[in-house]
Design an enzyme around this catalytic site. Structure first.
Site, short mmCIF file in Angstrom:
data_model
loop_
_atom_site.label_atom_id
_atom_site.label_comp_id
_atom_site.label_asym_id
_atom_site.label_seq_id
_atom_site.Cartn_x
_atom_site.Cartn_y
_atom_site.Cartn_z
N LYS A 53 -10.23 -132.75 58.69
CA LYS A 53 -9.59 -133.85 57.96
C LYS A 53 -10.59 -134.98 57.70
CE LYS A 53 -5.14 -132.56 59.90
NZ LYS A 53 -4.09 -132.80 60.91
N GLN A 97 -2.88 -136.53 65.91
CA GLN A 97 -2.96 -135.07 65.95
C GLN A 97 -2.08 -134.53 67.08
OE1 GLN A 97 -4.72 -133.06 63.70
NE2 GLN A 97 -3.66 -131.39 64.73
N ASP A 120 1.42 -138.44 57.50
CA ASP A 120 1.86 -137.09 57.89
C ASP A 120 3.33 -136.87 57.53
OD1 ASP A 120 -0.05 -135.37 58.86
OD2 ASP A 120 0.02 -136.12 60.92
#
Ligand code: NAD
Length: 294
Positions: A53, A97, A120
């Protein structure tokens, strides 16, 4: 033989569109999008995902900040880091994460992320907005699938879409997106899961079959209607001594035999997977340009 829905190529196209927009922002003297990622602990797969990412941010010209914390970090300390990033005007988007260590509540941490920075799309605010068909950050994997259907002009209106799996990050939002009034959408959706009876009979009626079950090569040709569009979300590493790495990737769908029967199909690797990062970058661009919450 089915048309191959090429997620690798599509994700590259999206990334170059985003890079083009970043160049324009720079030329206009605007603020370059900035993504922050929090990684707790040393889990190998999580490190690989976060690194990918961060690298993708560099490739499109975004700024990025990686905050690494020991797996002994307390929930309180992690919440404080999230709060600091929430209040930092330099940072547009924040991801934490997953998975997190067991002593930390994923719900508490997710709920702490400011919805305006939740690229997200995991906070209750964004999931709710998505369900209401309002502007929202849609979770990266479902959003990537929607973008693939759109860019391959797959007809979805009036079609029977069967989703296998009801996870919060893939199956459940996918079912909502496919049923909503819009394109892609307007499908008649059946959401199946571990308690579904006669799964195969249901999947055989699917015009569009979206598989997020997490079981290698679970979907076989006899479960698929001739001419169906098949989207395979699964990713599994299996040992393969013929490969330098010692493994290869397969999906939740038995690709060879299903591709013979389907009209279009995503491969693994190179299907849904690469779209996930492109979607995250897109959400970060939306955040920087204040396009979701205004
Ligand atoms: P999950 O394990 O959270 O959910 C699996 C779902 O499958 C559950 O809802 C369960 O009810 C359902 N299920 C289990 N057994 C079933 C059965 N026999 N019949 C019908 N349904 C059944 O999985 P997930 O997080 O949604 O991920 C699914 C797969 O997708 C995994 O292989 C994962 O690695 C992969 N994945 C890929 C990406 C990507 O970017 N490509 C992103 C997320 C997940």
């Amino acid at each position: 033989m089915a048309i191959l829905i090429d997620g690798k190529k599509t994700s590259q196209e999206i990334q170059s569109e985003i890079a083009g927009r970043v160049s324009e922002i720079k030329a206009e003297g605007g603020k370059v999008p900035h993504l922050a990622a929090i990684l707790v602990g040393n889990d190998g797969a999580s490190q690989t995902y976060v690194n990918a990412k961060v690298k993708a941010c560099e490739q499109v010209g975004f700024e990025s900040t990686l905050v690494r914390l020991e797996d002994t970090v307390s929930e309180e300390e992690l919440l404080k880091v999230v709060e600091d990033i929430n209040e930092n005007p330099e940072i547009d988007g924040l991801i934490v994460q997953l998975p997190l260590p067991n002593h930390i509540s994923v719900e508490k941490v997710t709920d702490k992320i400011k919805p305006e920075k939740d690229v997200d799309g995991f906070t209750p605010s964004n999931v709710g907005r998505m369900a209401l068909n309002w502007p929202a950050y849609v979770a990266a994997t479902p959003y990537g699938i929607i973008e693939l259907l759109k860019r391959y002009n797959i007809e979805t209106s009036g079609k029977h879409c069967v989703v296998i799996g009801r996870s919060h990050i893939v199956g459940s939002p996918m079912s909502i997106l496919m049923a909503r009034n819009g394109y892609p959408g307007n499908s008649t959706v059946t959401l199946t899961h571990s308690r579904t009876v006669n799964l195969s009979e249901i999947t055989q009626t699917a015009d569009i079959l979206i598989v997020a079950i997490g079981k290698p090569e679970f979907v076989t040709a006899n479960m698929v209607k001739p001419g169906a569009v098949v989207i395979d979300v699964g990713i599994h590493r299996i040992a393969d001594t013929s490969k330098k790495s010692g493994f290869r990737l397969i999906g939740d769908v038995k690709f060879g035999e299903v591709a013979e029967k389907a009209s279009a199909i995503t491969p693994v690797p190179g299907g849904v997977g690469p779209m996930t990062i492109a979607s995250l970058l897109y959400n970060t661009l939306l955040a920087a340009e204040k396009k979701v919450y205004g």
